[in-house]
Enzyme design. Structure first.
Site, PDB file in Angstrom:
ATOM      1  N   ARG A 198     -44.332 -60.109  42.793  1.00 40.06           N
ATOM      2  CA  ARG A 198     -43.355 -60.626  43.408  1.00 40.06           C
ATOM      3  C   ARG A 198     -42.359 -59.536  44.409  1.00 40.06           C
ATOM      4  O   ARG A 198     -42.359 -58.495  44.380  1.00 40.06           O
ATOM      5  CB  ARG A 198     -42.109 -61.110  42.386  1.00 40.06           C
ATOM      6  N   HIS A 234     -43.680 -69.141  47.943  1.00 37.64           N
ATOM      7  CA  HIS A 234     -43.726 -69.054  46.644  1.00 37.64           C
ATOM      8  C   HIS A 234     -44.198 -70.101  46.163  1.00 37.64           C
ATOM      9  O   HIS A 234     -44.021 -70.927  45.649  1.00 37.64           O
ATOM     10  CB  HIS A 234     -41.636 -69.676  46.281  1.00 37.64           C
ATOM     11  N   GLN A 275     -44.119 -71.077  42.425  1.00 40.96           N
ATOM     12  CA  GLN A 275     -43.470 -72.149  42.250  1.00 40.96           C
ATOM     13  C   GLN A 275     -43.543 -73.928  42.683  1.00 40.96           C
ATOM     14  O   GLN A 275     -43.715 -75.144  41.621  1.00 40.96           O
ATOM     15  CB  GLN A 275     -42.576 -72.203  42.928  1.00 40.96           C
ATOM     16  N   ASP A 298     -32.693 -75.686  46.422  1.00 37.41           N
ATOM     17  CA  ASP A 298     -32.848 -74.160  46.480  1.00 37.41           C
ATOM     18  C   ASP A 298     -31.286 -73.474  46.035  1.00 37.41           C
ATOM     19  O   ASP A 298     -30.401 -73.774  47.185  1.00 37.41           O
ATOM     20  CB  ASP A 298     -33.739 -73.471  46.312  1.00 37.41           C
ATOM     21  N   CYS A 347     -36.053 -75.106  41.381  1.00 37.96           N
ATOM     22  CA  CYS A 347     -36.787 -73.921  40.743  1.00 37.96           C
ATOM     23  C   CYS A 347     -35.847 -73.107  39.815  1.00 37.96           C
ATOM     24  O   CYS A 347     -36.538 -72.405  38.637  1.00 37.96           O
ATOM     25  CB  CYS A 347     -37.628 -73.258  41.760  1.00 37.96           C
ATOM     26  N   ARG A 382     -44.351 -73.920  35.439  1.00 41.16           N
ATOM     27  CA  ARG A 382     -44.649 -72.406  35.452  1.00 41.16           C
ATOM     28  C   ARG A 382     -46.282 -71.856  34.910  1.00 41.16           C
ATOM     29  O   ARG A 382     -46.969 -71.742  35.585  1.00 41.16           O
ATOM     30  CB  ARG A 382     -43.650 -71.780  35.607  1.00 41.16           C
TER      31      ARG A 382
HETATM   32  N1  NVA Z   1     -35.442 -69.075  47.186  1.00 40.20           N
HETATM   33  C1  NVA Z   1     -35.020 -68.563  46.159  1.00 40.20           C
HETATM   34  C2  NVA Z   1     -36.136 -68.822  44.726  1.00 40.20           C
HETATM   35  C3  NVA Z   1     -36.025 -67.439  43.396  1.00 40.20           C
HETATM   36  C4  NVA Z   1     -37.080 -68.935  42.169  1.00 40.20           C
HETATM   37  C5  NVA Z   1     -35.578 -66.735  45.971  1.00 40.20           C
HETATM   38  O1  NVA Z   1     -35.955 -66.298  46.768  1.00 40.20           O
HETATM   39  O2  NVA Z   1     -34.233 -66.692  45.869  1.00 40.20           O
END
Ligand code: NVA
Length: 319
Positions: free
Chosen positions: A101, A128, A131, A228, A268, A296
């Site tokens: 990440r 992502h 997800q 989100d 998410c 997940r």
């Molecule tokens: N768009 C959000 C997703 C978190 C799982 C972020 O990047 O923080």
């Protein structure tokens, strides 16, 4: 060269369906498949905060018979203390796969170029894809046709349409033959190249991919409604600009849900009740967010298993 999962369109439509089928199989019998027996090590590296991703990868890798080696990006300081390429070559000698990440997509592209083992994107600023795999599994379970098919379903994402989630829904949904609509304020449109790539994929799968300006139009007739956070990780300094004055019309509330076609609701997480989604909606009967969070683990077990199989026969790296 190993296969990687760096963005949603790294899987062809047939491969995506195969991975989703595998995820369903693994979910039905979570402790029976041990492709990481040894145990083989999977490095999981975090440059940004995490809850679901760490929990689901650690649990999933253990279920697959492997060892999850969590690496704190704050300690490793990848790209400052040493280069991404050097870290990639070191981790590739200790682990069978690397899950990362991080911030810019270019960093994970570089990791993949030098690791010598499969690399999985556990969220970047642009995508992502783990997800969205979990989300497609969840949608199949709740809305899929007789054979769990996703093709033809309409999936609408509301909010920051320039975000990693928006981009991943465009690519993953188009790959699945879905009709994907992403909708948000004019200053938060999706990246043009990614939207065009999704449209190119959709032309081959019978789906579609569009930015739709108006939230009502975007929600109308949707089978799946998704939102989100308005402030993604790394964008905290823009929080004041990303307030309800700008994003309010895209809040996922009873009004927009009422425009859908008996829709399910995904998020998410983490969720901010009263901002991008109301408590009534996320805690209401249409919400499948806890199934989504659970999935997940199953979806990630499937992509790890699939990449390992695709990588079999390659030499180099730690196996
Ligand atoms: N768009 C959000 C997703 C978190 C799982 C972020 O990047 O923080």
């Amino acid at each position: 060269m190993p296969r990687h999962f760096l963005r949603d369109d790294d899987l062809t439509p047939a491969e995506q369906a195969e991975v989703l089928d595998l995820a369903a199989t693994l979910k039905a019998a979570p402790f029976e498949s041990k492709p990481l027996a040894g145990p083989r090590t999977v490095a999981i590296v975090f440059d940004k905060p995490t809850l679901r991703t760490q929990a689901s990868f650690v649990a999933g890798i253990a279920e697959l018979g492997g060892f999850p080696m969590v690496v704190d990006g704050n300690l490793a300081q990848i790209g400052t203390r040493e280069s991404v390429a050097d870290v990639a070559r070191v981790l590739g000698r200790q682990a069978s796969m690397i899950v990362w990440r991080t911030f810019d997509q270019g960093r994970i592209d570089e990791m993949a170029a030098y690791a010598g083992v499969p690399v999985v994107n556990a969220l970047t600023d642009q995508f992502h894809p783990c997800q969205t795999l979990a989300d497609l599994l969840t949608i199949r379970e709740h809305k899929g046709g007789s054979e769990g098919g996703l093709a033809g379903l309409t999936m609408t994402f509301l909010g920051d349409a320039a975000s990693n989630m928006s981009h991943s829904y465009l690519l993953a949904g188009a790959t699945a033959g879905m009709h994907v609509r992403v909708s948000g304020p004019d200053d938060y449109r999706p990246d043009t190249a990614i939207l065009e790539r999704a449209q190119e994929i959709a032309a081959t799968t019978g789906g579609s991919a569009d930015y739709v300006a108006g939230p009502q139009e975007a929600a109308a007739g949707a089978d799946v409604l998704i939102t989100d956070t308005w402030v993604s990780m790394g964008k905290e300094q823009e929080a004041a600009d990303r307030a309800a004055e700008v994003f309010g019309p895209w809040q996922l509330n009873d009004h927009l849900v009422g425009l859908g076609a008996d829709p399910i609701v995904l998020h998410c997480l983490p969720a901010y009740r009263g901002k991008e989604i109301t408590a009534e909606v996320i805690d209401g009967p249409r919400s499948v967010v806890w199934d989504e969070a659970e999935n997940r683990r199953h979806a990630q077990k499937a992509i790890l298993t699939w990449l390992l199989a695709a990588d079999a026969g390659d030499t180099g790296g730690a196996r």
